[in-house]
Design a protein around this motif. Structure first.
Motif, PDB file in Angstrom:
ATOM      1  N   GLY A 158       0.841  -1.192  -0.218  1.00  0.00           N
ATOM      2  CA  GLY A 158      -0.078  -0.031  -0.043  1.00  0.00           C
ATOM      3  C   GLY A 158       0.930   1.264  -0.074  1.00  0.00           C
ATOM      4  N   VAL A 159       2.055   1.134   0.815  1.00  0.00           N
ATOM      5  CA  VAL A 159       2.851   2.443   0.841  1.00  0.00           C
ATOM      6  C   VAL A 159       3.582   2.619  -0.465  1.00  0.00           C
ATOM      7  CG1 VAL A 159       5.013   3.224   1.870  1.00  0.00           C
ATOM      8  CG2 VAL A 159       3.242   2.396   3.403  1.00  0.00           C
ATOM      9  N   SER A 160       3.926   1.439  -1.085  1.00  0.00           N
ATOM     10  CA  SER A 160       4.736   1.571  -2.342  1.00  0.00           C
ATOM     11  C   SER A 160       3.671   2.216  -3.497  1.00  0.00           C
ATOM     12  CB  SER A 160       5.242   0.304  -2.983  1.00  0.00           C
ATOM     13  OG  SER A 160       4.445  -0.297  -3.250  1.00  0.00           O
ATOM     14  N   ASP A 161       2.500   1.590  -3.452  1.00  0.00           N
ATOM     15  CA  ASP A 161       1.435   1.873  -4.521  1.00  0.00           C
ATOM     16  C   ASP A 161       1.083   3.571  -4.274  1.00  0.00           C
ATOM     17  OD1 ASP A 161       1.301  -0.589  -5.604  1.00  0.00           O
ATOM     18  OD2 ASP A 161      -0.608  -1.207  -4.516  1.00  0.00           O
ATOM     19  N   GLY A 162       1.045   3.884  -2.974  1.00  0.00           N
ATOM     20  CA  GLY A 162       0.527   5.206  -2.869  1.00  0.00           C
ATOM     21  C   GLY A 162       1.590   6.129  -3.181  1.00  0.00           C
ATOM     22  N   THR A 163       2.921   5.838  -2.810  1.00  0.00           N
ATOM     23  CA  THR A 163       4.042   6.541  -3.456  1.00  0.00           C
ATOM     24  C   THR A 163       4.198   6.708  -4.858  1.00  0.00           C
ATOM     25  OG1 THR A 163       5.410   5.994  -1.470  1.00  0.00           O
ATOM     26  CG2 THR A 163       6.584   6.644  -3.430  1.00  0.00           C
ATOM     27  N   LYS A 164       4.047   5.613  -5.611  1.00  0.00           N
ATOM     28  CA  LYS A 164       3.898   5.548  -7.256  1.00  0.00           C
ATOM     29  C   LYS A 164       2.699   6.336  -7.606  1.00  0.00           C
ATOM     30  CE  LYS A 164       4.520   1.550  -8.718  1.00  0.00           C
ATOM     31  NZ  LYS A 164       4.151   0.225  -9.440  1.00  0.00           N
ATOM     32  N   GLU A 165       1.588   6.463  -6.950  1.00  0.00           N
ATOM     33  CA  GLU A 165       0.549   7.155  -7.556  1.00  0.00           C
ATOM     34  C   GLU A 165       0.838   8.827  -7.374  1.00  0.00           C
ATOM     35  OE1 GLU A 165      -3.966   8.157  -5.597  1.00  0.00           O
ATOM     36  OE2 GLU A 165      -3.404   5.961  -5.940  1.00  0.00           O
ATOM     37  N   LEU A 166       1.441   8.874  -6.072  1.00  0.00           N
ATOM     38  CA  LEU A 166       1.929  10.331  -5.905  1.00  0.00           C
ATOM     39  C   LEU A 166       2.836  10.908  -6.995  1.00  0.00           C
ATOM     40  CD1 LEU A 166       2.065  10.638  -2.050  1.00  0.00           C
ATOM     41  CD2 LEU A 166       0.471  11.575  -3.688  1.00  0.00           C
ATOM     42  N   GLU A 167       3.988   9.884  -7.426  1.00  0.00           N
ATOM     43  CA  GLU A 167       4.945  10.272  -8.426  1.00  0.00           C
ATOM     44  C   GLU A 167       4.166  10.228  -9.681  1.00  0.00           C
ATOM     45  OE1 GLU A 167       7.608   6.956  -8.277  1.00  0.00           O
ATOM     46  OE2 GLU A 167       8.721   8.031  -6.373  1.00  0.00           O
ATOM     47  N   ASP A 168       3.218   9.255 -10.028  1.00  0.00           N
ATOM     48  CA  ASP A 168       2.397   9.529 -11.507  1.00  0.00           C
ATOM     49  C   ASP A 168       1.620  10.669 -11.448  1.00  0.00           C
ATOM     50  OD1 ASP A 168       3.794   7.420 -12.071  1.00  0.00           O
ATOM     51  OD2 ASP A 168       1.845   5.854 -11.792  1.00  0.00           O
ATOM     52  N   GLY A 169       1.091  11.051 -10.332  1.00  0.00           N
ATOM     53  CA  GLY A 169       0.251  12.258 -10.229  1.00  0.00           C
ATOM     54  C   GLY A 169       1.113  13.710 -10.628  1.00  0.00           C
ATOM     55  N   SER A 170       2.301  13.561  -9.834  1.00  0.00           N
ATOM     56  CA  SER A 170       3.067  14.848 -10.060  1.00  0.00           C
ATOM     57  C   SER A 170       3.770  14.914 -11.331  1.00  0.00           C
ATOM     58  CB  SER A 170       4.214  14.869  -9.001  1.00  0.00           C
ATOM     59  OG  SER A 170       5.241  13.872  -9.222  1.00  0.00           O
ATOM     60  N   ASP A 171       4.062  13.886 -12.062  1.00  0.00           N
ATOM     61  CA  ASP A 171       4.450  13.885 -13.475  1.00  0.00           C
ATOM     62  C   ASP A 171       3.105  14.314 -14.373  1.00  0.00           C
ATOM     63  OD1 ASP A 171       6.727  12.684 -12.596  1.00  0.00           O
ATOM     64  OD2 ASP A 171       6.303  10.774 -13.251  1.00  0.00           O
TER      65      ASP A 171
END
Length: 79
Positions: free
Chosen positions: A43-56
């Motif tokens: 869940g933490v890695s998915d959330g981090t990935k989602e935040l990175e994708d959102g910022s991109d």
């Protein structure tokens, strides 16, 4: 209070827990704890990935908005 437990105290606690709950119950409990930790890490890695994708995507939108619109050529302009 917990600073003075030491190795003998931990072994005594482990033996008491083993006697009270049994080996099978403790084994299944530790399996569930492991699954919970794995799910938490995922869940933490998915959330981090989602935040990175959102910022991109925000950066791409800003770059797209700053670029001029492409020129559109029609057939009437060529004749």
């Amino acid at each position: 209070m917990l600073n003075n437990i030491g190795l003998p105290g931990l072994l005594l606690i482990a033996v008491v827990v083993l006697v009270l709950f049994g080996r099978g119950k403790i084994s299944s409990l530790m399996g569930e704890v492991g699954k919970g930790i794995t799910a938490f890490k995922k869940g933490v890695s998915d959330g981090t990935k989602e935040l990175e994708d959102g910022s991109d995507s925000v950066e791409h939108r800003q770059a797209r908005d700053e670029m001029p619109a492409p020129a559109v050529h029609t057939d009437k302009e060529k004749s």
